[in-house]
Design a protein around this motif. Structure first.
Motif, PDB file in Angstrom:
ATOM      1  N   ARG A 199     -20.125 -20.304 -77.493  1.00 38.23           N
ATOM      2  CA  ARG A 199     -20.222 -20.400 -76.052  1.00 38.23           C
ATOM      3  C   ARG A 199     -21.763 -20.943 -75.831  1.00 38.23           C
ATOM      4  N   ASP A 200     -22.506 -20.796 -77.146  1.00 37.38           N
ATOM      5  CA  ASP A 200     -23.934 -21.403 -77.260  1.00 37.38           C
ATOM      6  C   ASP A 200     -23.945 -23.004 -77.963  1.00 37.38           C
ATOM      7  N   TYR A 201     -22.875 -23.385 -78.278  1.00 34.71           N
ATOM      8  CA  TYR A 201     -23.061 -24.505 -79.059  1.00 34.71           C
ATOM      9  C   TYR A 201     -23.370 -25.735 -78.219  1.00 34.71           C
ATOM     10  N   PRO A 202     -23.487 -25.671 -76.872  1.00 36.22           N
ATOM     11  CA  PRO A 202     -23.761 -26.819 -75.984  1.00 36.22           C
ATOM     12  C   PRO A 202     -25.435 -26.969 -76.237  1.00 36.22           C
ATOM     13  N   LEU A 203     -26.129 -25.801 -76.659  1.00 38.78           N
ATOM     14  CA  LEU A 203     -27.483 -25.806 -76.796  1.00 38.78           C
ATOM     15  C   LEU A 203     -27.754 -27.024 -77.970  1.00 38.78           C
ATOM     16  N   ILE A 204     -26.868 -26.811 -78.956  1.00 39.90           N
ATOM     17  CA  ILE A 204     -27.180 -27.745 -80.194  1.00 39.90           C
ATOM     18  C   ILE A 204     -26.517 -29.284 -79.874  1.00 39.90           C
ATOM     19  N   ARG A 207     -28.293 -31.593 -77.438  1.00 44.65           N
ATOM     20  CA  ARG A 207     -29.361 -32.088 -77.999  1.00 44.65           C
ATOM     21  C   ARG A 207     -29.069 -33.332 -78.841  1.00 44.65           C
ATOM     22  N   ALA A 208     -27.768 -32.986 -79.549  1.00 50.68           N
ATOM     23  CA  ALA A 208     -27.186 -34.038 -80.619  1.00 50.68           C
ATOM     24  C   ALA A 208     -26.634 -35.184 -79.767  1.00 50.68           C
ATOM     25  N   LEU A 209     -26.251 -35.149 -78.387  1.00 47.96           N
ATOM     26  CA  LEU A 209     -25.724 -35.899 -77.372  1.00 47.96           C
ATOM     27  C   LEU A 209     -26.767 -37.026 -77.032  1.00 47.96           C
ATOM     28  N   GLY A 222     -18.192 -41.092 -76.353  1.00 46.57           N
ATOM     29  CA  GLY A 222     -19.133 -40.182 -75.828  1.00 46.57           C
ATOM     30  C   GLY A 222     -18.657 -39.512 -74.629  1.00 46.57           C
ATOM     31  N   ALA A 223     -17.624 -39.910 -74.060  1.00 50.38           N
ATOM     32  CA  ALA A 223     -17.063 -38.884 -73.036  1.00 50.38           C
ATOM     33  C   ALA A 223     -16.474 -37.768 -73.647  1.00 50.38           C
ATOM     34  N   ASP A 224     -15.726 -37.896 -74.629  1.00 49.07           N
ATOM     35  CA  ASP A 224     -15.161 -36.988 -75.420  1.00 49.07           C
ATOM     36  C   ASP A 224     -15.909 -36.058 -75.809  1.00 49.07           C
ATOM     37  N   PHE A 225     -17.106 -36.363 -76.558  1.00 50.20           N
ATOM     38  CA  PHE A 225     -17.972 -35.491 -76.767  1.00 50.20           C
ATOM     39  C   PHE A 225     -18.709 -34.623 -75.701  1.00 50.20           C
ATOM     40  N   ALA A 276     -29.360 -34.081 -87.079  1.00 46.92           N
ATOM     41  CA  ALA A 276     -30.883 -34.251 -86.513  1.00 46.92           C
ATOM     42  C   ALA A 276     -31.000 -33.072 -85.616  1.00 46.92           C
ATOM     43  N   ALA A 277     -30.283 -32.710 -84.721  1.00 44.47           N
ATOM     44  CA  ALA A 277     -30.290 -31.824 -83.731  1.00 44.47           C
ATOM     45  C   ALA A 277     -30.582 -30.378 -84.597  1.00 44.47           C
ATOM     46  N   VAL A 278     -29.902 -30.059 -85.389  1.00 42.44           N
ATOM     47  CA  VAL A 278     -30.119 -28.870 -86.390  1.00 42.44           C
ATOM     48  C   VAL A 278     -31.261 -28.898 -86.745  1.00 42.44           C
ATOM     49  N   GLN A 279     -31.592 -30.056 -87.522  1.00 41.78           N
ATOM     50  CA  GLN A 279     -32.971 -30.074 -88.251  1.00 41.78           C
ATOM     51  C   GLN A 279     -34.057 -29.655 -87.211  1.00 41.78           C
ATOM     52  N   ALA A 280     -34.072 -30.159 -86.008  1.00 42.56           N
ATOM     53  CA  ALA A 280     -35.206 -30.141 -84.838  1.00 42.56           C
ATOM     54  C   ALA A 280     -35.144 -28.544 -84.694  1.00 42.56           C
TER      55      ALA A 280
END
Length: 1001
Positions: A199-204, A207-209, A222-225, A276-280
């Motif tokens: 449920r917390d995946y959106p936080l990551i 940012r990736a989007l 993009g829409a699917d993501f 990149a989002a994970v690295q940040a």
């Protein structure tokens, strides 16, 4: 309670017939420790040797999948798969096939109380970390989700950090990773994997989007993501109570993860952006603010990461003792029982398992319920395998051979309603060890110990203080949970609501520290025995904790016994739950306080300092030995009889040697005085005190005398043994002083003290001509070792012939001078054992003179261990041929007469016309007056004889060891066997006869 009184009390219980037996009762077991260095294929290789020795069942340490690198198998992570480091299912099949081909069976040690957690290999635990209370396995573990601490409410504490959380975080040691193959996110800390709540995946992912942008992703992806991000965010919360919501979460989170895998597979921009989002989010060491988002992500999880030291105060899951990475299971939950026993039941049903050893049943919420479930399942299997069978565990039958690792006090009895076959033998360890201790030396040894160490505390005081220490340190969190629960009950009634939580906690400390046994077994009712133990603890707590209001102790007693007032009736279920949880705390406190602390502090005669031992019970009289055997025959005739185990503090042969000090208290005290003077200069000063302490020095000297290798003892022996031995002693003493927790500990190592101890040991064992201490040590050790070997033969004979199932720990069929684990897990040289056993070929057909010559040579070269192997082989062959005699035969104490009567323990086994006489001498040093010779013949035994009652006297006997024929002589209406004849060729005797032979002749 004195040793004799405890043993005689055993005879006061009402006798009952043995239960109907459908179980496969072992004749004799042999314990092997399986690990990566000795697996199932290795165990298969020794089956022919064990069969030739006379063993009926190989008894294996746990072999279900454990933590990688486990050397013991008790950190199971999957109960339903074979540990790949030990072998495969095919290896197990081959092992069992070999056993069956040799007419042998198989017993397995299993671990129902706990599983290994942390790391990255326990699927149940990882699911709990990911989903919290919504996990399908949340109720498998004993987790307090409703903590009074807001920071832990709905969370589980994970104390894996080597430093304070903030420091670890800002050093970049908590690393977020994307697991592309499974579409999952997890935080990693070294080998530990900590799943992120989906449920917390959106936080990551949001940012990736943003990083990827719509142009790189394309409109469709993009829409699917974006849709997937929204779907993760709309998963039911992990605190949702509704079963439907939890099912939806469990189902949909995996659907969404698979969808994320597919998006990553078809569009390379997605995993690149996620990386990149994970690295940040992982931040930059030195920039504290860069870790803020990772901190927020961690704070929203179903767990709270913490410094490992926090565990003792705040842990909110039940552990195995104080081991953070062993979490207790709620075995009372039937789903947990089924999930953890599937493979074990399959092995029983397939005929691959004949019995189970149950590890640590005292950790279970309701042990008797657990044992009944095991037997009921086994009964179903018996009925399925044999249509028409009436096997029913509910009627008292025990279709599965079960022994339990239960430690009982000398005055305590195993509950007779337990559908088991007995314990794993710790009481016998202590009873048989005590048989070769001179009880009359207690006061002299006590004075010598106190003079050397300047310690005055009694054993009960040391045990009490050690348990208090554990309650205030490593198990403080468990105490806090109990105190909070008791305070809730107290607040429910006006006459007790003024009892503060702190006062209740202090009362609980006193009651638990004074508890006389590991635990009670309160369930629906309170037994009379449990009531006595609670009253015993309350009475002693009042005396020791006199500053606490007596009404508080009355309240604690009432809650434990279920004697709530009418006003408290509405909290009766809460009180009963408290009483059952209380039981699960007293056991680990006793284990950690007594076994792992007090037994390393009170070092007067450390052969008494054994698991289940009571160092104040100084030795076992012959009368007490007989009483113990008779009680066991009536109540637990198929209990295991151990002498060494994987848990004993010292091997049987180390204890047998240290026992000799009780026969030479004056000589021992003089040696201590010499050695203190010799070694004073080798000490250092640490924290303004000599290091090592006098108590640790005293322990070291006993340890050296008990464990010196036999090859070191002959005059002019080479010194190449010292290096390996020194390392073993250093490792043992380091463990001992850390367990004692006086000058150093596992939690707070004192490097200076430990280095001083290491240097002291190095100096003592330095192989140089001018080392006066080592020369003096060896001089004293030689006669002690000689008597120790004789003690070992007596112990072994008693174990092999007393009521019960004798167990041999791996390798101890030869002399074994191992210390506590891991020293007792060293590799066993089975090739040497095979060769020695093969050297006995042709014994049966050899002429009497040849046998006697071989026995004489065997005793002259006794250091190779052949006398012990020979004794075990001969007795096990006899047990094989006379199985019913040992399984069902009577036990008759025999009277010893003559000048050395005090030096003999003798008894008979009888069934129908079969007769067996067992003669085990004791206190050899006094008997031989310190001479290093064999205790054989008239020169030693003079007029000493065994008196035989009429039903035994008419039988003609033959020695099972040397083949000599003997018959009782009759004088003055008495019939007796002269020990000068019976013990003319070997230090112990086993005489067999058949009464019918006399009538026929």
């Amino acid at each position: 309670m004195p040793a004799d009184a405890g043993a005689l009390a055993a005879l006061q219980g009402s006798a009952r017939a043995p239960p109907a037996r459908r179980a496969c009762i072992p004749r004799a077991t042999y314990r092997v420790q399986l690990n990566a260095s000795f697996g199932l294929r290795d165990a298969s290789a020794i089956v022919p040797y064990l069969a030739a020795l006379g063993v009926s069942h190989v008894y294996c340490s746990p072999y279900f999948r454990a933590r990688p690198g486990s050397v013991h198998g008790y950190d199971v992570v999957d109960h339903n798969h074979i540990n790949p480091e030990i072998g495969t299912a095919q290896d197990l099949d081959r092992f069992v096939e070999l056993l069956r081909a040799h007419g042998m069976g198989h017993v397995l040690d299993i671990v129902p109380n706990h599983v290994g957690i942390m790391g990255s290999d326990n699927a149940w635990w990882l699911d709990v970390l990911e989903n919290g209370q919504a996990s399908a396995y949340a109720q498998y573990f004993d987790i307090d989700w409703q903590s009074d601490d807001p920071a832990l409410n709905g969370k589980v504490l994970i104390p894996i950090l080597g430093d304070h959380y903030g420091h670890v975080l800002e050093r970049g040691e908590l690393v977020l990773r994307f697991e592309r193959d499974t579409g999952s996110f997890a935080i990693f800390h070294h080998e530990h994997r900590l799943p992120v709540d989906p449920r917390d995946y959106p936080l990551i992912l949001k940012r990736a989007l943003e990083i990827a942008g719509s142009e790189r992703l394309g409109e469709e992806d993009g829409a699917d993501f974006a849709s997937l991000i929204d779907a993760f965010g709309h998963l039911p919360h992990r605190d949702a109570d509704a079963p439907a919501a939890r099912e939806e979460r469990q189902r949909d989170k995996e659907v969404h993860k698979r969808r994320l895998v597919r998006i990553c597979g078809r569009n390379a921009a997605v995993p690149e952006a996620i990386g990149a989002a994970v690295q940040a989010l992982n931040g930059t060491a030195g920039d504290a603010a860069s870790f803020d988002e990772l901190h927020r992500l961690l704070e929203s999880q179903a767990y709270r990461l913490a410094y490992w030291r926090v565990a003792s105060d705040e842990i909110n899951y039940r552990r195995f003792f104080d081991v953070n990475d062993l979490a207790a299971l709620r075995m009372e939950n039937e789903a947990v029982f089924e999930a953890t026993h599937r493979l074990a039941f399959e092995l029983v049903a397939a005929g691959k398992l004949d019995g189970l050893r149950i590890d640590h049943p005292d950790g279970l919420y309701d042990p008797v319920q657990y044992f009944r479930r095991l037997q009921q399942r086994a009964a179903v299997m018996v009925a399925a395998a044999a249509p028409g069978s009436s096997a029913d565990a509910g009627t008292g039958e025990r279709p599965l051979y079960l022994v339990v690792e239960k430690i009982t006090a000398s005055f305590e009895h195993l509950p007779e309603d337990w559908p088991v076959h007995g314990t794993t033998g710790y009481r016998f360890v202590n009873v048989v060890t005590g048989l070769t201790i001179d009880g009359s030396a207690k006061a002299r040894l006590d004075r010598g110990y106190r003079a050397f160490t300047e310690l005055t505390a009694s054993w009960p005081d040391v045990a009490y203080e050690s348990k208090r220490l554990i309650l205030s340190s490593s198990l403080a969190a468990e105490l806090n949970v109990l105190a909070t629960g008791l305070a809730r009950i107290a607040r429910a009634e006006r006459n007790t609501r003024d009892f503060t939580e702190n006062t209740l906690k202090q009362a609980l400390i006193e009651v638990i520290a004074c508890f006389p046994v590991y635990r009670t077994y309160i369930a629906a009712q309170v037994s009379g025995e449990d009531r006595r133990y609670i009253d015993w603890a309350i009475a002693n707590a009042r005396r020791r904790g006199a500053g606490i209001d007596g009404a508080v102790y009355d309240f604690v007693r009432a809650v434990l016994l279920g004697e709530a007032t009418a006003a408290l009736a509405h909290v009766a279920p809460l009180a009963r739950a408290f009483a059952m949880k209380f039981q699960q705390v007293t056991a680990p406190v006793t284990a950690k306080g007594v076994e792992d602390t007090a037994l390393y502090r009170f070092n007067r005669l450390v052969s008494l300092n054994e698991v289940g031992g009571e160092p104040d019970a100084f030795g076992t009289s012959v009368r007490a030995f007989h009483a113990d055997a008779q009680y066991r025959l009536r109540h637990w005739p198929h209990e295991l009889l151990a002498s060494s185990t994987h848990d004993t503090k010292r091997s049987e042969d180390v204890r047998a040697r240290i026992n000799v000090l009780s026969e030479i208290p004056g000589q021992w005290r003089r040696a201590l005085e010499r050695w203190r003077r010799m070694n004073r200069s080798r000490k250092r000063e640490v924290d303004n005190q000599p290091a090592p302490s006098a108590n640790d020095e005293y322990l070291l000297y006993q340890t050296l005398l008990g464990s010196l290798p036999l090859e070191a003892l002959p005059e002019g022996a080479p010194t190449d043994w010292t290096e390996e031995y020194r390392k073993r002693i250093e490792a043992y003493l380091l463990k001992a002083v850390r367990e004692a927790k006086l000058h150093t500990s596992w939690a707070n190592p004192n490097a200076a003290y430990e280095e001083a101890l290491r240097q002291f040991i190095t100096g003592l064992l330095e192989p140089r001509a001018g080392n006066l201490f080592l020369a003096d040590l060896l001089q004293l050790a030689r006669p002690i070792a000689h008597v120790g070997l004789l003690n070992g033969l007596s112990h072994t004979l008693c174990k092999l012939t007393a009521p019960g199932v004798p167990d041999t720990y791996q390798g101890s069929e030869l002399w074994d001078f191992s210390l506590v684990d891991p020293d007792n897990r060293r590799a066993v040289d089975y090739q040497r054992r095979r060769e020695l056993l093969e050297s006995l070929n042709g014994w049966e057909s050899a002429a009497p003179a040849a046998r006697n010559a071989r026995l004489q040579g065997m005793l002259e070269r006794s250091h190779d261990g052949l006398p012990k192997l020979f004794l075990i082989w001969r007795v096990l062959q006899y047990r094989r041929a006379h199985e019913a005699l040992f399984a069902e035969g009577d036990y008759l104490p025999l009277r010893v007469l003559g000048s050395h009567a005090a030096h003999v323990c003798a008894f008979a086994r009888r069934l129908g016309e079969e007769r067996l006489l067992v003669i085990a001498p004791r206190l050899y040093h006094r008997l031989l007056q310190g001479a290093m010779r064999q205790p054989l013949g008239a020169q030693v035994w003079a007029d000493t004889r065994i008196e035989l009652p009429a039903e035994l006297a008419a039988t003609a006997y033959r020695s099972c060891l040397d083949g000599t024929a003997v018959r009782a002589d009759g004088t003055d209406g008495r019939h007796a066997l002269a020990l000068a004849t019976v013990l003319a060729q070997f230090p112990v005797a086993l005489l067999s006869g058949v009464a019918a032979e006399v009538r026929k002749s």
